[in-house]
Design a protein around this motif. Structure first.
Motif, short mmCIF file in Angstrom:
data_model
loop_
_atom_site.label_atom_id
_atom_site.label_comp_id
_atom_site.label_asym_id
_atom_site.label_seq_id
_atom_site.Cartn_x
_atom_site.Cartn_y
_atom_site.Cartn_z
N PHE A 43 7.65 -2.06 4.23
CA PHE A 43 6.94 -0.89 3.71
C PHE A 43 7.06 0.28 4.69
N VAL A 44 6.96 -0.02 5.96
CA VAL A 44 7.01 1.03 6.98
C VAL A 44 8.42 1.61 7.08
N ILE A 45 9.43 0.74 7.00
CA ILE A 45 10.82 1.21 7.03
C ILE A 45 11.09 2.14 5.86
N SER A 104 2.61 3.92 3.81
CA SER A 104 3.04 2.52 3.79
C SER A 104 1.84 1.58 3.84
N ILE A 105 0.73 2.04 4.43
CA ILE A 105 -0.48 1.22 4.47
C ILE A 105 -1.02 1.02 3.06
N ASN A 106 -1.11 2.12 2.29
CA ASN A 106 -1.56 2.01 0.90
C ASN A 106 -0.64 1.10 0.10
N ALA A 107 0.66 1.27 0.28
CA ALA A 107 1.63 0.48 -0.48
C ALA A 107 1.46 -1.01 -0.20
N SER A 108 1.28 -1.37 1.07
CA SER A 108 1.13 -2.79 1.42
C SER A 108 -0.19 -3.35 0.90
N LEU A 109 -1.23 -2.52 0.87
CA LEU A 109 -2.52 -2.96 0.32
C LEU A 109 -2.40 -3.21 -1.18
N MET A 110 -1.67 -2.34 -1.87
CA MET A 110 -1.43 -2.54 -3.30
C MET A 110 -0.70 -3.87 -3.52
N SER A 117 1.61 -4.36 8.38
CA SER A 117 2.09 -3.05 7.95
C SER A 117 1.25 -1.93 8.56
N ALA A 118 -0.07 -2.13 8.60
CA ALA A 118 -0.96 -1.12 9.18
C ALA A 118 -0.68 -0.94 10.67
N ILE A 119 -0.45 -2.05 11.37
CA ILE A 119 -0.13 -1.97 12.80
C ILE A 119 1.17 -1.20 13.02
N PHE A 120 2.20 -1.58 12.29
CA PHE A 120 3.51 -0.92 12.45
C PHE A 120 3.43 0.56 12.07
N GLY A 163 12.49 -8.56 -9.84
CA GLY A 163 12.34 -8.95 -8.44
C GLY A 163 13.29 -8.26 -7.48
N VAL A 164 14.50 -7.92 -7.96
CA VAL A 164 15.50 -7.32 -7.08
C VAL A 164 15.64 -5.83 -7.34
N ALA A 165 15.99 -5.46 -8.58
CA ALA A 165 16.29 -4.05 -8.88
C ALA A 165 15.04 -3.17 -8.87
N ALA A 166 13.96 -3.63 -9.49
CA ALA A 166 12.81 -2.75 -9.72
C ALA A 166 11.82 -2.73 -8.56
N PHE A 167 11.39 -3.89 -8.09
CA PHE A 167 10.25 -3.94 -7.16
C PHE A 167 10.46 -3.08 -5.91
N ASN A 168 11.47 -3.39 -5.12
CA ASN A 168 11.66 -2.67 -3.86
C ASN A 168 12.04 -1.21 -4.08
N THR A 169 12.82 -0.95 -5.15
CA THR A 169 13.20 0.43 -5.44
C THR A 169 11.97 1.27 -5.73
N LEU A 170 11.06 0.74 -6.55
CA LEU A 170 9.83 1.47 -6.88
C LEU A 170 8.96 1.65 -5.64
N VAL A 171 8.94 0.64 -4.76
CA VAL A 171 8.20 0.79 -3.50
C VAL A 171 8.79 1.93 -2.67
N TYR A 172 10.12 1.97 -2.57
CA TYR A 172 10.78 3.02 -1.79
C TYR A 172 10.55 4.40 -2.41
N ILE A 173 10.47 4.45 -3.75
CA ILE A 173 10.14 5.73 -4.41
C ILE A 173 8.69 6.09 -4.16
N GLY A 174 7.80 5.08 -4.26
CA GLY A 174 6.38 5.32 -4.10
C GLY A 174 5.99 5.83 -2.73
N VAL A 175 6.65 5.32 -1.67
CA VAL A 175 6.26 5.73 -0.32
C VAL A 175 6.74 7.14 0.02
N TYR A 176 7.45 7.79 -0.90
CA TYR A 176 7.71 9.22 -0.73
C TYR A 176 6.41 10.00 -0.86
N SER A 177 5.46 9.46 -1.65
CA SER A 177 4.24 10.19 -1.98
C SER A 177 2.97 9.53 -1.48
N THR A 178 3.07 8.33 -0.91
CA THR A 178 1.89 7.66 -0.38
C THR A 178 2.24 7.04 0.96
#
Length: 292
Positions: free
Chosen positions: A20-22, A93-99, A259-262, A76-91
């Protein structure tokens, strides 16, 4: 050398927490579809020698369940991580990992709706507590945000990502006796990467500078492609084999912790009170749902 299961499970959550942090750290330097595509291409190259013989042996099983394999690759492969990478543009990484910690809750809900599995009292109470925690995180603890429904776009995208991962996890659980996990993962990677290819090409064509190559971006691709994919996957699977899925699932709650620590140490994010309160509610609800 055989490692204790708790070491393997904690290692997996450390690596997934870093994912998430990366994703957040390289926003603006490598587009989300391109990052996801490169991640799975690298993971395929590394994993292919390990799993090819298994996949070749299990090919008739994939042909018999090709629709399920396609859904696994999509969610599991195409959607999940891609949406996470899109999401962290606007939120954050701590929020993303909590979700992401709400995955067991979504699985319980999907099982109730589609598989007609009955929810226990603890599961119902735990689900309610976790969803309240998610709402608290999404609103930033602001009553005004709740009244006006003004949630962060990135948070909502990550929720969709978690929903996709929950579908993937539920299908893996349901088809575990028909689709062997080791070889199915390789085939899912290959199909998922092909699904991502046209989107990565579109990014390359439409963006003036699709990738800013540097030590950081190259390191990010290697981290998500090898450590967060192959090493974490194998560590998690071997840990689960030793102690069982139910006991192992509780370790997933370490992901937002790491994730919060990193995030605070490496990219300067600040942990907010709403995240602490909401995160405790989410994790507490998940723990409660796993109690008999």
């Amino acid at each position: 050398m055989k490692f204790p299961p708790y070491i393997l499970l904690i290692l997996a959550t450390i690596l997934w927490g870093g994912n998430f942090v990366i994703g957040r750290a390289v926003t603006g330097e490598i587009p989300p579809f391109t990052l996801a595509f490169l991640r799975w291409c690298l993971a395929f190259l590394v994993f292919f020698p390990l799993a090819f013989k298994h996949a070749k042996r299990d090919w008739p099983k994939f042909k018999g369940h090709w629709k399920i394999v396609l859904v696994l690759a999509l969610t599991g492969v195409a959607a999940f991580n891609t949406l996470v990478y899109i999401g962290v543009y606007s939120t954050t990484s701590i929020n993303a990992s909590l979700m992401n910690s709400t995955t067991p809750i979504f699985i319980y809900i999907l099982s109730f709706i589609f598989l007609k599995e009955r929810l226990s009292r603890n599961q119902m109470i735990g689900t309610a507590i976790s969803l309240l925690g998610v709402t608290f995180i999404l609103s930033g603890g602001s009553l005004e945000s709740l009244q006006q429904f003004t949630f962060n776009k990135g948070d909502l995208i990550v929720i969709v990502a978690v929903f996709c991962w929950s579908i993937y996890s539920l299908l893996v659980k349901q088809y575990a006796d028909r689709l062997p996990g080791f070889s199915t993962f390789l085939v899912s990677i290959a199909i998922g990467a092909l699904m991502l290819l046209p989107f990565a090409i579109y990014e390359h064509i439409t963006l003036d500078s699709p990738i800013i190559w540097s030590v950081k971006t190259i390191g990010a691709v290697f981290y998500v492609g090898i450590l967060a994919s192959i090493v974490a996957f194998l560590s998690w699977n071997y840990g689960v084999i030793q102690i069982g899925a139910n006991r192992a699932s509780i370790y997933l709650n370490f992901i937002p912790f790491f994730s919060a620590i990193f995030a605070t140490v490496f990219i300067g994010e600040q942990l907010k009170l709403a995240q602490v309160i909401g995160g405790l509610a989410v994790i507490g609800g998940v723990i409660l749902t796993n109690r008999n």
